[in-house]
Enzyme design. Structure first.
Site, mmCIF file in Angstrom:
data_model
loop_
_atom_site.group_PDB
_atom_site.id
_atom_site.type_symbol
_atom_site.label_atom_id
_atom_site.label_comp_id
_atom_site.label_asym_id
_atom_site.label_seq_id
_atom_site.Cartn_x
_atom_site.Cartn_y
_atom_site.Cartn_z
ATOM 1 N N GLU A 57 -12.628 50.084 -52.427
ATOM 2 C CA GLU A 57 -11.877 50.210 -53.381
ATOM 3 C C GLU A 57 -12.375 51.050 -54.468
ATOM 4 O O GLU A 57 -11.849 51.455 -55.536
ATOM 5 C CB GLU A 57 -11.598 48.864 -53.797
ATOM 6 C CG GLU A 57 -10.834 47.923 -53.011
ATOM 7 C CD GLU A 57 -11.454 47.458 -51.781
ATOM 8 O OE1 GLU A 57 -12.708 47.216 -51.875
ATOM 9 O OE2 GLU A 57 -11.071 47.516 -50.718
ATOM 10 N N GLY A 97 4.699 26.036 -52.625
ATOM 11 C CA GLY A 97 3.835 24.635 -52.469
ATOM 12 C C GLY A 97 2.285 24.785 -51.984
ATOM 13 O O GLY A 97 1.733 23.957 -51.788
ATOM 14 N N GLU A 127 -9.938 36.426 -54.301
ATOM 15 C CA GLU A 127 -8.769 36.852 -54.111
ATOM 16 C C GLU A 127 -7.462 35.948 -54.421
ATOM 17 O O GLU A 127 -6.288 36.336 -54.855
ATOM 18 C CB GLU A 127 -8.627 37.768 -52.861
ATOM 19 C CG GLU A 127 -9.459 38.775 -53.009
ATOM 20 C CD GLU A 127 -11.102 38.689 -52.493
ATOM 21 O OE1 GLU A 127 -11.398 37.305 -52.358
ATOM 22 O OE2 GLU A 127 -11.812 39.745 -52.326
ATOM 23 N N GLY A 187 -14.439 46.095 -53.644
ATOM 24 C CA GLY A 187 -15.596 46.183 -52.670
ATOM 25 C C GLY A 187 -15.723 47.722 -52.509
ATOM 26 O O GLY A 187 -15.100 48.251 -53.330
ATOM 27 N N SER A 188 -16.603 48.034 -51.459
ATOM 28 C CA SER A 188 -16.924 49.507 -51.765
ATOM 29 C C SER A 188 -15.813 50.481 -51.213
ATOM 30 O O SER A 188 -15.696 51.323 -51.941
ATOM 31 C CB SER A 188 -18.181 49.877 -50.435
ATOM 32 O OG SER A 188 -17.879 48.996 -49.412
ATOM 33 N N HIS A 243 12.533 20.548 -47.858
ATOM 34 C CA HIS A 243 11.193 20.153 -47.495
ATOM 35 C C HIS A 243 11.054 19.169 -46.707
ATOM 36 O O HIS A 243 10.727 19.263 -45.362
ATOM 37 C CB HIS A 243 10.252 19.904 -48.726
ATOM 38 C CG HIS A 243 8.796 19.508 -48.482
ATOM 39 N ND1 HIS A 243 7.887 19.251 -49.911
ATOM 40 C CD2 HIS A 243 7.929 19.605 -47.489
ATOM 41 C CE1 HIS A 243 6.757 19.024 -49.246
ATOM 42 N NE2 HIS A 243 6.721 19.155 -47.966
ATOM 43 N N HIS A 256 -9.759 44.006 -51.564
ATOM 44 C CA HIS A 256 -10.953 44.426 -50.768
ATOM 45 C C HIS A 256 -10.676 44.239 -49.403
ATOM 46 O O HIS A 256 -10.616 43.181 -48.763
ATOM 47 C CB HIS A 256 -12.280 43.948 -51.069
ATOM 48 C CG HIS A 256 -13.315 44.267 -49.937
ATOM 49 N ND1 HIS A 256 -13.507 45.664 -49.930
ATOM 50 C CD2 HIS A 256 -14.149 43.817 -49.232
ATOM 51 C CE1 HIS A 256 -14.826 45.993 -49.174
ATOM 52 N NE2 HIS A 256 -14.999 44.766 -48.598
HETATM 53 N N1 TZD Z 1 -3.688 23.271 -48.984
HETATM 54 C C1 TZD Z 1 -2.973 24.377 -49.637
HETATM 55 C C2 TZD Z 1 -3.387 25.679 -50.062
HETATM 56 N N2 TZD Z 1 -1.742 23.694 -50.166
HETATM 57 C C3 TZD Z 1 -1.261 22.470 -50.112
HETATM 58 N N3 TZD Z 1 -0.369 22.269 -50.567
HETATM 59 C C4 TZD Z 1 -2.264 21.511 -49.468
HETATM 60 C C5 TZD Z 1 -3.353 21.939 -49.098
HETATM 61 C C6 TZD Z 1 -1.739 20.157 -48.968
HETATM 62 N N4 TZD Z 1 -1.499 19.448 -50.390
HETATM 63 C C7 TZD Z 1 -0.262 19.116 -50.819
HETATM 64 O O1 TZD Z 1 0.690 19.673 -50.502
HETATM 65 S S1 TZD Z 1 -0.646 18.070 -52.250
HETATM 66 C C8 TZD Z 1 -2.136 17.859 -52.181
HETATM 67 C C9 TZD Z 1 -2.645 18.664 -50.987
HETATM 68 C C10 TZD Z 1 -4.050 18.747 -50.782
HETATM 69 C C11 TZD Z 1 -2.979 17.199 -53.006
HETATM 70 C C12 TZD Z 1 -2.860 17.746 -54.441
HETATM 71 O O2 TZD Z 1 -3.909 16.800 -55.398
HETATM 72 P P1 TZD Z 1 -3.793 16.779 -56.667
HETATM 73 O O3 TZD Z 1 -2.380 16.128 -57.312
HETATM 74 O O4 TZD Z 1 -5.173 16.148 -57.260
HETATM 75 O O5 TZD Z 1 -3.520 18.263 -57.228
HETATM 76 P P2 TZD Z 1 -1.960 14.659 -57.032
HETATM 77 O O6 TZD Z 1 -1.040 14.352 -58.185
HETATM 78 O O7 TZD Z 1 -3.254 13.811 -56.946
HETATM 79 O O8 TZD Z 1 -1.168 14.724 -55.745
#
Ligand code: TZD
Ligand code: CA
Length: 529
Positions: free
Chosen positions: A28, A403, A47, A25-26, A280, A70
């Site tokens: 940077e 995750g 980003e 951005g500006s 988890h 930015h």
């Molecule tokens: N947003 C973010 C940034 N991270 C996350 N982990 C999620 C939402 C929640 N989330 C999961 O933990 S798994 C999943 C979501 C939305 C589904 C992913 O779908 P996919 O894979 O199509 O990539 P599958 O095999 O259909 O589960």
């Protein structure tokens, strides 16, 4: 007197931070003025994708990488991706542009008010130098903090600082070397080797740090000396051990009770290069079975301090593996020929027009070269993945460490850029792909040799499974029909194919183009475990 910018560029060049992942951005632009020859600016269009690409690049190259963001808005966009970089202990050096000093207090547009506080506690170290003349030293600190802490570091720099004259001591940072050693002391070494020698049934737990540190093969040597079972730590983001090795038991389930159950009957759990543990699902129980001793060896002082049980030695796992291999005089049972490796089962056949994910992974296993690096972000297919894959090389597997979706696609681009001679495949779900989709443009722009296998099951599969687990059968917002990634990829300049069956998939995979491509395949819904 050279400018602050000249000293900064020279320092970055000497430290080998000449690849910049960014979205400017500006604020940077003055930092980017007159980048010397040898610098390469890799533009990302969002980003999240910038940080994901930098994370993959840094992990695959094993070196710190510079990221340019930015102000507050760009830094904010990067934060989700940063959660993964923190968990994978990726040394990212983030430099963000700030408004000129007199404009910060009155909150002029693009002022990043209290920039370090915005990024804490996510990054390990964050600062805004108190004056222009401190910028070169602060930049050096950011690089050393990222490397020593193995955590992203963040530096906010008012944009008029770059043109300021450096002071007479500024060039002192150019020659700095900051080294680190993590060899245990003699008494610590003795206590550890004795504990291992005295164990009747030891079990080894290896974390992603083992692969990040280049210790994949060393871990095999140690395990074969010990002769006991080997697990990968829960919430795995890099594979630390060949997954079909006869001593390998798999990835530990990410819950207290099942982890404890896996250790039943073992008197010693030796954890190398992992937190204890990244659970988890909350499945309560005793942390360890009665009579089981746990010793964690990690370079991550924070991980040692926060573990809820066991003993910890903050030391370099490389030094500890070497020490233990030397100290164990039992003959090892090497399996270099791989004769004892567990065979792969036949994948279940497709039921209808959709492929079973195992069929897709069997095709990858058979058609891709053995040294392929996989960046995986497909959540419901986890157990299918490990059932079919046979990964025997270091650096074969990357997964979003915290995750947070949005690592996979950009991470694959970064890994492929860092290792242009190694085949790289992104295995990406139709949900996950959307969080980092703009990385396709960067892959096209740099003609990165990368294959993206897009698994389209039309839903957030893992969340459907979680819905069952948590007793929420009726949550809205889980289906994502109507996405055609061949058209999206083509819009970003990446060649794309929709393949209809296993034979077609295998035929397409057997071609190895030297440019990016996306292969969309319709898959059946499976469960993660
Ligand atoms: N947003 C973010 C940034 N991270 C996350 N982990 C999620 C939402 C929640 N989330 C999961 O933990 S798994 C999943 C979501 C939305 C589904 C992913 O779908 P996919 O894979 O199509 O990539 P599958 O095999 O259909 O589960
Ligand atoms: Ca899906």
């Amino acid at each position: 007197m050279p400018s602050v910018r000249r000293i900064a560029h020279e320092f970055l060049a000497r430290q080998g931070l000449t690849t910049v992942f960014g979205n400017p951005g500006s604020n940077e632009l003055p930092f980017l003025a007159g980048l010397p020859d040898g610098f390469r600016y890799v533009l990302g269009l969002h980003e999240g994708a910038v940080v994901g690409m930098a994370d993959g690049y840094a992990q695959a190259s094993g070196r710190p990488v510079l990221v340019n963001l930015h102000a507050a808005s760009g830094s904010g966009n990067a934060m989700g991706a940063l959660t993964n970089a923190v968990a994978s202990r990726t040394p990212l050096v983030i430099v963000a542009g700030q408004q000129v000093r007199p404009a910060i207090g009155p909150e002029a547009n693009l002022a990043n008010v209290d920039a370090p506080a915005l990024m804490r506690p996510l990054v390990g170290w964050a600062a805004e130098p108190a004056c222009a003349q401190d910028v070169p030293r602060a930049l050096a600190q950011a690089v050393f903090e990222a490397r020593l802490q193995r955590r992203p570091a963040y530096l906010s720099v008012p944009y008029d600082d770059w043109a300021a004259d450096a002071d007479e001591n500024a060039s002192a940072v150019l020659d700095r070397r900051v080294l680190h050693a993590g060899v245990p002391g003699a008494e610590q070494a003795r206590a550890l080797t004795e504990a291992v020698a005295a164990a009747r049934r030891p079990v080894l737990v290896l974390g992603g740090d083992i692969d990040s540190a280049g210790l994949f093969d060393d871990a095999v040597r140690l395990a074969e000396r010990l002769g006991g079972p080997v697990w990968a730590a829960p919430s795995l983001f890099r594979l630390p051990f060949p997954n079909r090795h006869p001593l390998f038991r798999g990835v530990l389930p990410a819950g207290i009770e099942p982890v404890s159950r896996a250790f039943e009957g073992h008197d010693l759990v030796l954890v190398l290069g992992a937190p204890v543990f990244r659970y988890h699902e909350y499945l309560p129980g005793r942390y360890l079975p009665e009579g089981t001793r746990l010793i964690q060896v990690t370079e991550d002082a924070g991980a040692a301090a926060r573990a809820p049980m066991g003993e910890a030695l903050v030391a370099d796992p490389a030094a500890v593996i070497e020490l233990l291999v030397k100290s164990i005089d039992a003959p090892d049972v090497p399996d270099a020929a791989g004769t004892g490796y567990r065979p792969v089962p036949a994948p279940p056949a497709a039921d209808g027009p959709r492929l079973h994910p195992e069929e897709v992974f069997a095709a990858l296993r058979d058609e891709q070269p053995d040294d392929t690096a996989y960046v995986v972000e497909s959540t419901s297919t986890n157990s299918s993945w490990w059932r079919q894959m046979d990964l025997r090389r270091p650096g074969s597997y990357y997964f979003p460490a915290a995750g947070g979706l949005g690592f996979g696609l950009p991470g694959a681009v970064g890994v492929a850029m860092a290792q242009p001679d190694r085949p790289v495949v992104g295995v990406i779900g139709d949900g996950s792909a959307n969080y980092g989709i703009t990385a396709l443009w960067t892959a096209a722009r740099h003609q990165v040799p990368l294959t993206v296998v897009l698994l389209r099951n039309g839903t957030y599969g893992a969340l459907r499974w979680f819905g069952g687990l948590l007793g929420v059968p009726d949550a809205p917002g889980l289906d994502i029909p109507g996405l055609d990634f061949t058209r999206i990829a083509e819009g970003y300049g990446v060649a794309a194919r929709h393949v209809a069956g296993a034979a077609e998939l295998r035929a397409v995979l057997a071609e190895h183009p030297d440019r990016p491509r996306l292969i969309q395949v319709d898959t059946a819904l499976t469960t993660p475990s």
